[in-house]
Design an enzyme around this catalytic site. Structure first.
Site, PDB file in Angstrom:
ATOM      1  N   CYS A  33       0.814  -1.225   0.000  1.00 26.89           N
ATOM      2  CA  CYS A  33       0.000   0.000   0.000  1.00 26.89           C
ATOM      3  C   CYS A  33       0.842   1.268   0.000  1.00 26.89           C
ATOM      4  CB  CYS A  33      -0.903   0.011   1.224  1.00 26.89           C
ATOM      5  SG  CYS A  33       0.054  -0.023   2.740  1.00 26.89           S
ATOM      6  N   CYS A 102      -1.175  -4.931   7.489  1.00 27.43           N
ATOM      7  CA  CYS A 102      -0.795  -3.684   8.161  1.00 27.43           C
ATOM      8  C   CYS A 102      -0.025  -3.977   9.460  1.00 27.43           C
ATOM      9  CB  CYS A 102      -2.028  -2.856   8.483  1.00 27.43           C
ATOM     10  SG  CYS A 102      -3.193  -2.737   7.110  1.00 27.43           S
TER      11      CYS A 102
HETATM   12 FE1  FES Z   1      -1.185   0.355   4.389  1.00 29.97          FE
HETATM   13 FE2  FES Z   1      -2.660  -0.618   6.263  1.00 29.97          FE
HETATM   14  S1  FES Z   1      -3.295  -0.150   4.249  1.00 29.97           S
HETATM   15  S2  FES Z   1      -0.545  -0.298   6.327  1.00 29.97           S
END
Ligand code: FES
Length: 125
Positions: A33, A102
């Site tokens: 992400c 995450c």
């Molecule tokens: Fe990036 Fe949670 S979506 S760390």
């Protein structure tokens, strides 16, 4: 979607910021992400005396960093290294499956910070 514990740590993050005079620092990124987490620590006599985080990321990443700092503060370096993302998620009473990645950031940031300390002070570990 999120447990009360996650929401509590997201709304009132513990140990956010940077440890003054830190001697350990780890910054890691999540390839999935693009979020970034940085942990700073003051390690003395093999013990994590202080630890703080700064997270540029989602709410789950903020909550996991917050609780992870609480879990390693006052622990020995070995105990801090043994902290897994699974233990962090359990402490948060769970994360949605799509947010499990995450929690890996917190584990990695702690390990990176301790590795930086060991590089700088090989005799003291
Ligand atoms: Fe990036 Fe949670 S979506 S760390």
């Amino acid at each position: 979607m999120y447990t009360d514990c996650v929401m509590d740590h997201f709304n009132n993050p513990r140990n956010m910021g940077e440890v003054e005079g830190y001697n350990a620092e780890g910054t890691v990124g999540n390839a999935k992400c693009g979020d970034i987490m940085r942990m700073t620590m003051r390690i003395e006599d093999g013990v994590v005396k202080d630890v703080m985080f700064k997270t540029f990321g989602c709410g789950a990443a903020v909550a996991t960093s917050s609780i992870a700092t609480e879990m390693v503060k006052g622990k020995t370096v070995e105990e801090a290294l043994a902290l897994t993302n699974k233990a962090v998620v359990e402490a948060l009473e769970g994360l949605p499956p799509q947010k499990m990645h995450c929690s890996v950031l917190a584990e990695e940031a702690i390990k990176a910070a301790i590795a930086s300390y060991r590089e700088k002070t090989p005799d003291l570990t």
